[in-house]
Design a protein around this motif. Structure first.
Motif, PDB file in Angstrom:
ATOM      1  N   PRO A  15       0.790  -1.243   0.000  1.00  0.00           N
ATOM      2  CA  PRO A  15       0.000   0.000   0.000  1.00  0.00           C
ATOM      3  C   PRO A  15       0.817   1.285   0.000  1.00  0.00           C
ATOM      4  O   PRO A  15       0.255   2.365  -0.244  1.00  0.00           O
ATOM      5  CB  PRO A  15      -0.837  -0.106   1.289  1.00  0.00           C
ATOM      6  CG  PRO A  15      -0.058  -1.033   2.174  1.00  0.00           C
ATOM      7  CD  PRO A  15       0.605  -2.015   1.250  1.00  0.00           C
ATOM      8  N   GLY A  16       2.135   1.203   0.228  1.00  0.00           N
ATOM      9  CA  GLY A  16       2.909   2.434   0.365  1.00  0.00           C
ATOM     10  C   GLY A  16       2.772   2.993   1.772  1.00  0.00           C
ATOM     11  O   GLY A  16       2.271   2.333   2.682  1.00  0.00           O
ATOM     12  N   ASP A  65       1.691   3.250 -11.154  1.00  0.00           N
ATOM     13  CA  ASP A  65       2.435   4.512 -11.051  1.00  0.00           C
ATOM     14  C   ASP A  65       2.918   4.806  -9.642  1.00  0.00           C
ATOM     15  O   ASP A  65       3.633   5.778  -9.422  1.00  0.00           O
ATOM     16  CB  ASP A  65       1.618   5.681 -11.606  1.00  0.00           C
ATOM     17  CG  ASP A  65       0.353   5.969 -10.815  1.00  0.00           C
ATOM     18  OD1 ASP A  65       0.022   5.198  -9.891  1.00  0.00           O
ATOM     19  OD2 ASP A  65      -0.322   6.969 -11.137  1.00  0.00           O
ATOM     20  N   GLY A  66       2.562   3.959  -8.685  1.00  0.00           N
ATOM     21  CA  GLY A  66       3.139   4.079  -7.351  1.00  0.00           C
ATOM     22  C   GLY A  66       4.623   3.802  -7.332  1.00  0.00           C
ATOM     23  O   GLY A  66       5.328   4.180  -6.390  1.00  0.00           O
ATOM     24  N   LEU A  67       5.121   3.161  -8.406  1.00  0.00           N
ATOM     25  CA  LEU A  67       6.565   2.977  -8.568  1.00  0.00           C
ATOM     26  C   LEU A  67       7.157   4.041  -9.477  1.00  0.00           C
ATOM     27  O   LEU A  67       8.155   4.690  -9.135  1.00  0.00           O
ATOM     28  CB  LEU A  67       6.861   1.590  -9.137  1.00  0.00           C
ATOM     29  CG  LEU A  67       8.334   1.312  -9.456  1.00  0.00           C
ATOM     30  CD1 LEU A  67       9.187   1.335  -8.185  1.00  0.00           C
ATOM     31  CD2 LEU A  67       8.486  -0.035 -10.185  1.00  0.00           C
ATOM     32  N   ALA A 115      12.980   1.542  -3.143  1.00  0.00           N
ATOM     33  CA  ALA A 115      13.207   2.873  -3.719  1.00  0.00           C
ATOM     34  C   ALA A 115      11.933   3.707  -3.676  1.00  0.00           C
ATOM     35  O   ALA A 115      11.980   4.915  -3.403  1.00  0.00           O
ATOM     36  CB  ALA A 115      13.708   2.740  -5.155  1.00  0.00           C
ATOM     37  N   ALA A 116      10.787   3.085  -3.949  1.00  0.00           N
ATOM     38  CA  ALA A 116       9.518   3.812  -3.876  1.00  0.00           C
ATOM     39  C   ALA A 116       9.206   4.227  -2.444  1.00  0.00           C
ATOM     40  O   ALA A 116       8.723   5.341  -2.192  1.00  0.00           O
ATOM     41  CB  ALA A 116       8.393   2.960  -4.450  1.00  0.00           C
ATOM     42  N   ASP A 145       1.962   6.330  -2.904  1.00  0.00           N
ATOM     43  CA  ASP A 145       0.834   5.623  -3.508  1.00  0.00           C
ATOM     44  C   ASP A 145       1.063   4.124  -3.353  1.00  0.00           C
ATOM     45  O   ASP A 145       2.147   3.674  -2.970  1.00  0.00           O
ATOM     46  CB  ASP A 145       0.737   6.004  -4.998  1.00  0.00           C
ATOM     47  CG  ASP A 145      -0.639   5.725  -5.597  1.00  0.00           C
ATOM     48  OD1 ASP A 145      -1.488   5.142  -4.888  1.00  0.00           O
ATOM     49  OD2 ASP A 145      -0.858   6.095  -6.767  1.00  0.00           O
ATOM     50  N   ASN A 146       0.027   3.346  -3.677  1.00  0.00           N
ATOM     51  CA  ASN A 146       0.175   1.897  -3.690  1.00  0.00           C
ATOM     52  C   ASN A 146       1.237   1.496  -4.714  1.00  0.00           C
ATOM     53  O   ASN A 146       1.357   2.112  -5.772  1.00  0.00           O
ATOM     54  CB  ASN A 146      -1.145   1.223  -4.059  1.00  0.00           C
ATOM     55  CG  ASN A 146      -2.321   1.636  -3.177  1.00  0.00           C
ATOM     56  OD1 ASN A 146      -3.449   1.595  -3.627  1.00  0.00           O
ATOM     57  ND2 ASN A 146      -2.071   2.036  -1.935  1.00  0.00           N
ATOM     58  N   ILE A 147       1.999   0.461  -4.393  1.00  0.00           N
ATOM     59  CA  ILE A 147       3.119   0.015  -5.226  1.00  0.00           C
ATOM     60  C   ILE A 147       2.893  -1.443  -5.603  1.00  0.00           C
ATOM     61  O   ILE A 147       2.872  -2.311  -4.731  1.00  0.00           O
ATOM     62  CB  ILE A 147       4.456   0.130  -4.465  1.00  0.00           C
ATOM     63  CG1 ILE A 147       4.644   1.533  -3.893  1.00  0.00           C
ATOM     64  CG2 ILE A 147       5.626  -0.265  -5.363  1.00  0.00           C
ATOM     65  CD1 ILE A 147       5.560   1.576  -2.679  1.00  0.00           C
TER      66      ILE A 147
END
Length: 249
Positions: free
Chosen positions: A12-13, A199-201, A229-230, A237-239
């Protein structure tokens, strides 16, 4: 014997309350999950194998419902996704299903729920790349990353690197809108490697960082380092990501 290795992770980030991303790998789906350890699945290179991510629209109720619905329908289509027309038809059916599940009523709790989708279908000698929205399919080679998907987003302003606006998605409005999926064929050979992600990544992590991680790491390590890294970039954001490699023993 040639085979396909798929290493995937969904998280989920740091800022979102829940994970509205979903993932499909062949018959398997991950929906609204929290994983910090990459999982790897292996498949013989033969029948069409689909690997895709779906990113439920943030700010709309039901993003997780929409993304889960889409990946489960794609998983059920399975080996039937052997042609560009079959992929287009399946994505259009997914779009109709999202609107149907939303209830068709502006007062519905799920009204305007929607999701992006991006993925590949792997089969001997060829690859089908598809997307609707801004989730991405990237090819990793010794020369760097090459984007194979087409972002459905408005042109960026000077100095602007990303945007959260999408010009096309599955669902996403109170009334039905047809879609025009991006679907393209590409050659496939042993050793080819792909990154499929939400796009979370790609929003918080620079392309140069993605390239470096994929160049210097094996699949399992790469998936973990990309997630890291994210998170280091704020995890806004969710990844969800999948590293796909074609291997010939």
């Amino acid at each position: 014997m040639a085979y396909v290795a798929v290493t995937a992770l969904s998280h989920p980030g740091l800022l979102r309350e829940r994970n509205e991303d979903s993932l499909v790998v062949g018959p398997w789906t991950l929906c609204a999950t929290v994983t910090e350890s990459p999982q790897t699945l292996f498949f013989p290179l033969g029948a069409p194998l689909v690997v895709a991510v779906a990113d439920g629209l943030g700010g709309h109720p039901g993003g997780d419902v929409a993304s889960a619905l889409v990946v489960r329908r794609i998983a059920s289509a399975g080996p039937a996704l052997s042609s560009e027309d079959a992929v287009r038809d399946t994505l259009s059916a997914c779009n109709r299903a999202v609107y149907q599940a939303a209830g068709g009523d502006e007062g519905s709790e799920l009204a305007a729920m929607g999701t992006t989708v991006a993925g590949i279908v792997v089969q001997p000698g060829s690859l089908l790349v598809f997307n609707v929205g801004d989730s991405r399919v990237l090819e990793a080679s010794p020369d760097g990353l090459r984007q194979l998907s087409v972002d459905d987003s408005p042109p960026l302003e000077p100095g602007q690197r990303t945007t959260s606006i999408v010009t096309q998605c599955l669902g996403g409005s109170p009334t039905y809108r047809p879609i025009r999926p991006h679907v393209a064929a590409a050659p496939l050979a042993p050793g080819d490697r792909y990154l499929i992600c939400t796009d979370g990544l790609t929003d918080p992590v620079l392309t140069e960082v993605l390239e470096e991680v994929l160049r210097e790491s094996d699949d399992n390590r790469a998936a973990f380092e990309l997630w890291k890294a994210a998170i280091a970039a704020g995890g806004p954001d969710n990844i969800t990501l999948a590293v796909v490699r074609v291997v010939d023993e």
